[in-house]
Each structure stands twice: as structure tokens, then as C-alpha cells.
Write a protein that holds these residues in place. Sequence first.
Motif, PDB file in Angstrom:
ATOM      1  N   THR A  66       4.323   5.987  -0.240  1.00 39.46           N
ATOM      2  CA  THR A  66       3.230   6.923  -0.476  1.00 39.46           C
ATOM      3  C   THR A  66       1.999   6.092  -0.784  1.00 39.46           C
ATOM      4  OG1 THR A  66       4.751   8.592  -1.323  1.00 39.46           O
ATOM      5  CG2 THR A  66       2.415   8.865  -1.868  1.00 39.46           C
ATOM      6  N   LEU A  67       0.975   6.284   0.016  1.00 38.67           N
ATOM      7  CA  LEU A  67      -0.259   5.510  -0.113  1.00 38.67           C
ATOM      8  C   LEU A  67      -1.139   6.082  -1.215  1.00 38.67           C
ATOM      9  CD1 LEU A  67      -0.989   5.209   3.714  1.00 38.67           C
ATOM     10  CD2 LEU A  67       0.441   3.738   2.286  1.00 38.67           C
ATOM     11  N   GLN A  68      -2.087   5.286  -1.677  1.00 35.66           N
ATOM     12  CA  GLN A  68      -3.007   5.732  -2.734  1.00 35.66           C
ATOM     13  C   GLN A  68      -3.738   7.011  -2.351  1.00 35.66           C
ATOM     14  OE1 GLN A  68      -3.119   4.590  -5.744  1.00 35.66           O
ATOM     15  NE2 GLN A  68      -1.964   2.712  -5.490  1.00 35.66           N
ATOM     16  N   ASP A  69      -4.054   7.166  -1.064  1.00 36.86           N
ATOM     17  CA  ASP A  69      -4.779   8.362  -0.620  1.00 36.86           C
ATOM     18  C   ASP A  69      -3.862   9.556  -0.336  1.00 36.86           C
ATOM     19  OD1 ASP A  69      -3.570   7.765   1.792  1.00 36.86           O
ATOM     20  OD2 ASP A  69      -5.422   7.249   2.838  1.00 36.86           O
ATOM     21  N   GLY A  70      -2.549   9.394  -0.587  1.00 40.31           N
ATOM     22  CA  GLY A  70      -1.602  10.487  -0.395  1.00 40.31           C
ATOM     23  C   GLY A  70      -0.850  10.463   0.920  1.00 40.31           C
TER      24      GLY A  70
END
Length: 187
Positions: A76-80
Motif C-alpha cells: 500500500t503506497l503513501q497515496d493509497g
Amino acid sequence: MKRITLIVSALLFFFTVIANAHGPVRQKWEQEITINAPAEKVWAIIKNYDDMSWLPGIKSTTADKGNSKGSVRVLTLQDGGTITEELKKYDDKKMAYAYKITEMSTAKTITHSGVEEKVPVLPVDNYAASIEVEAKGDTAVVSWKAGYYRAYMNNNPPEEMNEEAANSAVEATFKSGLENLKILAEK
């Protein structure tokens, strides 16, 4: 003579059409870094398939089978956004593993040639990679390699999904990851 000229012209036209009609070319990216720390220390940071905390931009990681072949992890990336990967090989003794992206979320939607296109969070397709730590005396050399296609598999890709976008994204990921790994291991 006219017949030979006609046949040669037709063949040249045919081969020109074929040469211009092929789709994307498989890209390869490899990056290495030397870290002033023992290989075992470096491997300890990256060896758990369900822990990508060393890679900037990753908010969380889950994996269903840990370091077992076939384990599926979701980044899961920081931007969602999310990237789902499958572990293809794992060798603790050789300090190496290989994985393949199986699914990605969409970063945005664009209109290209009158069609709505989904741009994935990493603008690649058919991405497979490996990472390996090798002892070199008191230091470690980490090698990260990947093979992939651009995200847009048809001809005339939009700039968000062409070879340059794919290569830039993979290079940025590798560079930030390896530089951060060096910082963490040399503490």
C-alpha cells in the motif's frame, strides 16, 4: 524485370509495415549499490517479503505466506494506491528473492485517442524483478534487477505509459530504495 521490381517493392512494403507495427519492447533495469555494512546486516533489513518498510513511498505491506514461494504481498503506497506481487523464488542462503507484479491500482484515468485509459500506479506491464545481497569483504553489494514492458501495450502510447515513463518510474523506485537501504544499514 517489371515483375521482379514489383515483387521486391511489395516485400519491402510488407517488411516496413511489420517493422512499424510491433508493440512495446521489453525493458530491463538494473541498479547496484555498495553498502559499508556486512551482507548479513543488509539482508536482515530486506529479507522478509512482508516488510518493505525500507522502500520510501510504501505505507504498509502484507503477505499471506511470508517468505514461502507463491506468497502474495500487497504494497500500500503513501497515496493509497496498491501493488500486488507474487514471490517466485526465495533463497535465504544466497540472500536473494524474485517476484512478479500481478495487479496494480489505477493512479489516474486519461483520454488517449478518444479512449479512456487507466494509468497504473507504476506505469509498467508484465514486471518481474529480483533483489540480491552479495558479500564483498566487509561490505555488501545489493543488486536489484527488473524486466518489464511499458504500461500501454498498443502502438503510439500516451506519455504517461510509454517506455520513458516506465523507465523513469523504475529508476526512481530503485534509486530511492537502494539509497535508503544504505542509510539504514550503515547506521
